[in-house]
Structures are given as structure tokens and as C-alpha cells.
Design a protein around this motif. Structure first.
Motif, mmCIF file in Angstrom:
data_model
loop_
_atom_site.group_PDB
_atom_site.id
_atom_site.type_symbol
_atom_site.label_atom_id
_atom_site.label_comp_id
_atom_site.label_asym_id
_atom_site.label_seq_id
_atom_site.Cartn_x
_atom_site.Cartn_y
_atom_site.Cartn_z
ATOM 1 N N ARG A 206 15.977 10.925 2.040
ATOM 2 C CA ARG A 206 15.719 9.787 2.590
ATOM 3 C C ARG A 206 16.904 8.842 2.956
ATOM 4 N NH1 ARG A 206 12.076 6.754 -0.824
ATOM 5 N NH2 ARG A 206 10.554 7.870 0.208
ATOM 6 N N GLU B 78 0.955 -1.128 0.071
ATOM 7 C CA GLU B 78 -0.038 0.010 -0.105
ATOM 8 C C GLU B 78 0.888 1.130 0.066
ATOM 9 O OE1 GLU B 78 -3.073 0.442 3.140
ATOM 10 O OE2 GLU B 78 -3.818 -1.823 2.706
ATOM 11 N N PRO B 79 0.339 2.417 -0.445
ATOM 12 C CA PRO B 79 0.940 3.680 -0.402
ATOM 13 C C PRO B 79 1.716 4.039 0.846
ATOM 14 C CG PRO B 79 -0.997 4.039 -1.499
ATOM 15 C CD PRO B 79 -1.008 2.530 -0.891
ATOM 16 N N GLY B 80 2.761 4.387 1.075
ATOM 17 C CA GLY B 80 3.527 4.659 2.305
ATOM 18 C C GLY B 80 3.803 3.476 3.366
ATOM 19 N N ILE B 81 3.744 2.372 2.781
ATOM 20 C CA ILE B 81 3.850 1.253 3.803
ATOM 21 C C ILE B 81 5.495 1.140 4.171
ATOM 22 C CG2 ILE B 81 4.139 -0.677 2.174
ATOM 23 C CD1 ILE B 81 1.807 -0.785 5.345
ATOM 24 N N GLY B 82 6.225 1.554 3.347
ATOM 25 C CA GLY B 82 7.700 1.371 3.479
ATOM 26 C C GLY B 82 8.529 0.678 2.249
ATOM 27 N N LYS B 83 7.969 0.923 1.124
ATOM 28 C CA LYS B 83 8.474 -0.156 0.128
ATOM 29 C C LYS B 83 10.182 0.588 -0.310
ATOM 30 C CE LYS B 83 5.058 0.547 -2.480
ATOM 31 N NZ LYS B 83 4.179 1.144 -1.696
ATOM 32 N N SER B 84 9.965 1.815 -0.399
ATOM 33 C CA SER B 84 11.189 2.453 -1.071
ATOM 34 C C SER B 84 12.145 2.630 0.193
ATOM 35 C CB SER B 84 10.799 4.114 -1.261
ATOM 36 O OG SER B 84 9.672 4.084 -2.248
ATOM 37 N N THR B 85 11.542 2.467 1.369
ATOM 38 C CA THR B 85 12.379 2.818 2.621
ATOM 39 C C THR B 85 13.250 1.373 2.561
ATOM 40 O OG1 THR B 85 10.925 4.048 3.789
ATOM 41 C CG2 THR B 85 12.315 2.871 4.992
ATOM 42 N N ARG C 127 18.429 10.572 5.865
ATOM 43 C CA ARG C 127 17.804 9.907 7.173
ATOM 44 C C ARG C 127 17.928 8.577 7.469
ATOM 45 N NH1 ARG C 127 12.444 7.828 7.567
ATOM 46 N NH2 ARG C 127 12.060 8.407 5.625
ATOM 47 N N GLU D 245 12.046 6.051 13.205
ATOM 48 C CA GLU D 245 12.474 7.010 12.368
ATOM 49 C C GLU D 245 13.781 6.718 11.500
ATOM 50 O OE1 GLU D 245 11.737 10.683 13.479
ATOM 51 O OE2 GLU D 245 13.394 11.287 12.163
ATOM 52 N N MET E 56 8.536 -0.044 11.907
ATOM 53 C CA MET E 56 9.187 1.359 11.190
ATOM 54 C C MET E 56 9.347 2.196 12.325
ATOM 55 S SD MET E 56 9.390 3.050 8.524
ATOM 56 C CE MET E 56 8.344 2.686 6.998
ATOM 57 N N GLU F 78 8.914 8.320 -9.292
ATOM 58 C CA GLU F 78 8.206 9.192 -8.746
ATOM 59 C C GLU F 78 8.701 9.937 -7.756
ATOM 60 O OE1 GLU F 78 6.398 5.510 -5.605
ATOM 61 O OE2 GLU F 78 5.242 5.588 -7.579
HETATM 62 N N1 LIG Z 1 11.023 11.589 9.235
HETATM 63 C C1 LIG Z 1 10.381 10.163 9.390
HETATM 64 N N2 LIG Z 1 10.245 9.625 10.536
HETATM 65 C C2 LIG Z 1 9.660 8.497 10.757
HETATM 66 N N3 LIG Z 1 9.160 7.718 9.804
HETATM 67 C C3 LIG Z 1 9.127 8.560 8.642
HETATM 68 C C4 LIG Z 1 9.757 9.537 8.206
HETATM 69 N N4 LIG Z 1 9.501 9.933 6.731
HETATM 70 C C5 LIG Z 1 8.827 8.823 6.536
HETATM 71 N N5 LIG Z 1 8.633 7.747 7.425
HETATM 72 C C6 LIG Z 1 7.875 6.497 7.340
HETATM 73 O O1 LIG Z 1 7.979 6.094 6.046
HETATM 74 C C7 LIG Z 1 7.046 5.681 5.349
HETATM 75 C C8 LIG Z 1 6.893 6.194 3.775
HETATM 76 O O2 LIG Z 1 7.964 5.257 3.540
HETATM 77 P P1 LIG Z 1 8.132 4.771 1.864
HETATM 78 O O3 LIG Z 1 8.457 6.055 1.516
HETATM 79 O O4 LIG Z 1 9.409 4.187 1.824
HETATM 80 O O5 LIG Z 1 6.865 4.066 1.560
HETATM 81 P P2 LIG Z 1 6.366 3.661 0.100
HETATM 82 O O6 LIG Z 1 5.799 2.373 0.392
HETATM 83 O O7 LIG Z 1 7.828 3.717 -0.863
HETATM 84 O O8 LIG Z 1 5.387 4.521 -0.395
HETATM 85 P P3 LIG Z 1 4.836 5.093 -1.858
HETATM 86 O O9 LIG Z 1 3.842 4.147 -2.492
HETATM 87 O O10 LIG Z 1 4.332 6.469 -1.525
HETATM 88 O O11 LIG Z 1 5.967 5.006 -2.592
HETATM 89 C C9 LIG Z 1 5.764 6.777 5.893
HETATM 90 O O12 LIG Z 1 4.638 6.120 6.020
HETATM 91 C C10 LIG Z 1 6.298 6.793 7.528
HETATM 92 O O13 LIG Z 1 5.961 5.824 8.111
#
Ligand SMILES: Nc1ncnc2c1ncn2[C@@H]1O[C@H](COP(=O)(O)OP(=O)(O)OP(=O)(O)O)[C@@H](O)[C@H]1O
Ligand SMILES: [Mg+2]
Length: 458
Positions: A136, A99-106, A139, A270, A268, A127
Motif C-alpha cells: 500500500r 465502514e470497511p474499505g472506506i479508506g481509514k488505513s489509506t 502504491r 488510484e 479516492m 489486521e
Molecule cells: N489499487 C487500487 N486502486 C485504487 N483504489 C484502491 C486500490 N486499492 C485499494 N483501493 C481503495 O482503497 C480502499 C481500501 O482502503 P483501506 O484499506 O485504507 O480501507 P480501510 O478503511 O482501512 O478498510 P478496512 O476496514 O478493511 O481496514 C478500497 O475500498 C478502494 O476504494
């Protein structure tokens, strides 16, 4: 002059038609057509290149070729390695969806941080800008020497850069943002996703680089784009979890190079995703004591036993059709267990709303969770707590009988390690040395009636 028109594309097999159809004439799928706009007939990838495995057309004896080209790169993240079956295999294509924002890119950037000094990695972002990625990386404290960042969405540009850099691993984040000029439909459409993925897969198979493709999920929770994409790639990995909760679960839905039973657990923070080596302790954290409607269970996730908590809330309702909500346990399984309890124990669930929840966003598919689900339900309807030190597992049949489950030793050891001293399990599964296990009280269950005795025992 190019004229734009609407086509309907089957999301299962990619079949195109000018009219919407209820059933796909090619693959037989129902309600799978989605509207797409395009300007000229897209060239079929399969027409351009007949086989991804070109040059391998000659049949050979299995003993005549070696595995010398087979390399597995460990990702340096053991929870991810576990899901992948030991690491990333060269020439393989992995689809990471979530899902969006779940942390894939992280997760992928952290992977680059772990192995980006030894392997050449090309990270293609369609994107996010280079500045966003750099922020990122800062961080996450990631600065590998062999990581190349490319922000592009045109598949031809990406493949040109690939040929120039010749990476060991390429990451495409995300496939829904990449487009190919050979098809004029918009990026993210079924045709575009299929065409671009085929080009990446062809590259991986011919060049030997591993490619990780990030995919978005749609409203229903499936991977957005054609279903056929899941068949084309070597592994499909889902990144699951509740965004409001810190823990995330990585699960393989398909893996040509490893088991699909394993899960990886992360938290997840910081500074990015932290591996959780001891998920049971995390899942039991904050468990209330002496409260009705809660029961612990030990499930096997691949080779690893995990202790989870099942919660049930049963409340009387005045409405003729009571509510049933299930989170983490199959809805139909819950209905089946409610019917068994109603029929065999005479408990009146039909006049109550039932809410069932597995703590931590975990999804439990194993039949062994039946016992704990039933105990939580009985505990809630009668408002009597299940003893805090009790854990239960076992499958329940329609006659209310307990069926044996596997991996008893591992479950018992994990339960004992986490402080559970009373273990309720099917009579047939009780180990022969049960009496000699120090500090463990094993309660054999043969039928659902036996489960009632657990509440009165102190
Ligand atoms: N400064 C921060 N401190 C703590 N957690 C953070 C911070 N910035 C982002 N995050 C966490 O990282 C998540 C976003 O991670 P990421 O961008 O890897 O997700 P994604 O699955 O790649 O999203 P997308 O589908 O939008 O590409 C956020 O939902 C949040 O939980
Ligand atoms: Mg992302």
C-alpha cells in the motif's frame, strides 16, 4: 482449571451480568447487553491504576502552570487538519471510525508519508501483514524515514515496542483486532476493546504521545464496542461516504481540541486520497439541466460554505401507505416538510411515494436546507423544473413561514462563485446591500406561498 462461561456486557457502560437484561442497572440503557465468552474474571483496568492523570492530584492555580508541553503536529493534510482543529495534539487520543474499505488505513498511511520524516511514528497493524502495508505504501508513494511498522495484536507486545521506540505518534489499526491477556474474551469484544483502549489512553496521558485508534463501525453505523470508548478518547472522527462513489467525508463527532462543525472532503483515487479543496464544484459536477425535482442549497459546514444538490422524486402510488425514503436528510424532517406542504399548499403527497436524496453521500443537518428540500419536492410533484441558476436556503416553520439563517454573506458569495445568480432566501435574512450586488438577483421569501412564484419566474 479455567472454565469458560457466558457473560452479558452492557455496550454503553461495560457493566457485566450473568443473565441477559433488557435495561442496564448501572447506566439505565435499554437493550444494550451483548453476549460474550470469558474464562476468568477480567481484572478491571481502573483497579490497576486509579487515575490516568496520576501525579496531577494537587490542585494548582490556573495561572501557575504553562502550556509549554502543548504541541500540535500538523498532519500535512489540510482537510484532516481542519477536522482536527489544526493538527494532532500531543497526549491526545483520536478515534477514527468508518465502514470497511472506506479508506481509514489509506488516510493514516498518507498522514505517515506527510509527517513521518519529522515525527517518529509507530504504525501498529493487527489486521494486515507488513507486506500488505508495504504494498500500500508503494502504491501511495509513501516512504518516510521515521515510520516503524509493527504487526501485532497483543497489547503487551505493542506497549513494549512503544517503550522501546518512544514514538511521537502511535497508530493502532484497528482496536477490534487488539487483545489483552488480562481478559480472556475474544478480541473485538466490548471488554477487550475497553481494556486495550484504556491502556493506550493511559500511555498517551502519561507519556505525551498522540495515539490514533482505528475503530470499525457496526451494522447500525455506530462505533463497534463500548459506547464508553467514545467518552474516553479526546476526539471521535468519522470517515463517511459511499464506497461506490469516489468522494469521502471526514467529520468530527467529538473534539476536545477543536470545533466539531468542520468537515474534510477527499476523493479516492488510484494513488490514494486526494484532498478536495473545492467541494461545491465537485458536488455539482454532472448536475442535469432543466430537470424537475432538483434544487441547489448552500449549507455551512463549520466555517466553510458548501453547495449541495437535493433531489426529490415524487411518484403516485396505489398503495394505502406510501413509501418515504430519505438519503442525507433527516427522515423526520422530511416528513415534517411534507406535512407543511400538504397542509399549507394543498399538495397531495399522501397519495405519492417520496424519495429524497442528497448528491455525493453528503448528510445535511442544517435547518437552512428546508427551502431547497421543499422546492425540490414541489418541483417533482408538479413536474416543473426549478430554474437552473436558482439556489435556495432558509428554515421553514410549521406555519409555512421562512425563518432567517446565519452566515448570509458567505453563502451568497459561494453561490455566486459557482454561477448561481438567483438566490432565494428568507426575507429577514436579505442583506441591506442586496440591491447593489452586481449580477445577483435576491428573491426574498416570507412564506411557503412565495416559493411557488419561483417556478413561474423566468
Ligand atoms: N489499487 C487500487 N486502486 C485504487 N483504489 C484502491 C486500490 N486499492 C485499494 N483501493 C481503495 O482503497 C480502499 C481500501 O482502503 P483501506 O484499506 O485504507 O480501507 P480501510 O478503511 O482501512 O478498510 P478496512 O476496514 O478493511 O481496514 C478500497 O475500498 C478502494 O476504494
Ligand atoms: Mg484498514
Amino acid at each position: 482449571m479455567k472454565s469458560s462461561k457466558i457473560v452479558y456486557v452492557c455496550s454503553e457502560c461495560g457493566y457485566q451480568t450473568s443473565k441477559w437484561m433488557g435495561k442496564c442497572p448501572q447506566c439505565g440503557a435499554w437493550n444494550s447487553f451483548e453476549e460474550e465468552e470469558y474464562h476468568e474474571a477480567p481484572k478491571s483496568i481502573s483497579a490497576k491504576k486509579k487515575s490516568l492523570l496520576e501525579g496531577e492530584e494537587k490542585a494548582e492555580k490556573i495561572g501557575d502552570f504553562s502550556l509549554s508541553d502543548y504541541v500540535r503536529h500538523s498532519t500535512g493534510i489540510s482537510e484532516f487538519d481542519r477536522v482536527l482543529g489544526g493538527g494532532i495534539v500531543n497526549g491526545s487520543v483520536i478515534l477514527l471510525a468508518g465502514e470497511p474499505g472506506i479508506g481509514k488505513s489509506t488516510l493514516l498511511l498518507q498522514l505517515c508519508g506527510q509527517i513521518g520524516d519529522d515525527c517518529k511514528i509507530l504504525y501498529v497493524s493487527g489486521e494486515e501483514s507488513k507486506t500488505q502495508l508495504k504494498m500500500r505504501a508503494k502504491r501511495l508513494d509513501v516512504n518516510p524515514s521515521e515510520l516503524y511498522i509493527l504487526t501485532a495484536a497483543d497489547v503487551d507486545v505493542i506497549l513494549k515496542e512503544y517503550d522501546r521506540i518512544k514514538p511521537d505518534i502511535m497508530i493502532v489499526d484497528s482496536i477490534q483486532t487488539i487483545y489483552s491477556d488480562s481478559s480472556a474474551s475474544s478480541s473485538g469484544s466490548i471488554t477487550q476493546v475497553r481494556e486495550c483502549s484504556s491502556l493506550f489512553i493511559e500511555k498517551a496521558k502519561t507519556d505525551g504521545a498522540a495515539i490514533i485508534i482505528v475503530g470499525h463501525v457496526n451494522k447500525e453505523g455506530g462505533i463497534a464496542g463500548p459506547k464508553v470508548l467514545e467518552h474516553m478518547v479526546d476526539a471521535v472522527i468519522y470517515f463517511e461516504g459511499d464506497r461506490r462513489q469516489p468522494h469521502r467525508i471526514v467529520r468530527a463527532i467529538k473534539n476536545r481540541f477543536g470545533s466539531t462543525n468542520e468537515i474534510g472532503v477527499f476523493e479516492m483515487c488510484e494513488t490514494g486520497l486526494e484532498e478536495v479543496a473545492n467541494p461545491s464544484a465537485m458536488l455539482l459536477e454532472g448536475r442535469p439541466k432543466g430537470v424537475s425535482g432538483s434544487c441547489a442549497v448552500c449549507v455551512m459546514e463549520g466555517s466553510r460554505p458548501i453547495i449541495a444538490e437535493i433531489q426529490a422524486l415524487v411518484t403516485p402510488t396505489a398503495f394505502p401507505s406510501p413509501r418515504r425514503t430519505s438519503n442525507g436528510i433527516d427522515y423526520n424532517r422530511m416528513c415534517l416538510l411534507l406535512a407543511v406542504l400538504e397542509k399549507r399548499l394543498g399538495l397531495k403527497f399522501s397519495s405519492c411515494d417520496v424519495y429524497l436524496n442528497v448528491i455525493g453521500g453528503l448528510r445535511l443537518d442544517e435547518p437552512a436546507v428546508d427551502a431547497a428540500t421543499c422546492l425540490a419536492l414541489i418541483s417533482s410533484i408538479r413536474d416543473i423544473p426549478v430554474p437552473d441558476d436558482l439556489i435556495a436556503f432558509g428554515e421553514i416553520g410549521l406555519s409555512g413561514e421562512f425563518r432567517s439563517v446565519s452566515s448570509i454573506d458567505q453563502r451568497v458569495n459561494e453561490a455566486f462563485r459557482l454561477g448561481f445568480t438567483k438566490i432565494a432566501m428568507p426575507k429577514r435574512s436579505v442583506p441591506k446591500n442586496a440591491g447593489s450586488l452586481p449580477g445577483i438577483d435576491i428573491v426574498p421569501l416570507s412564506g411557503i406561498f412565495d416559493a411557488l412564484t419561483l417556478f413561474s419566474k423566468k
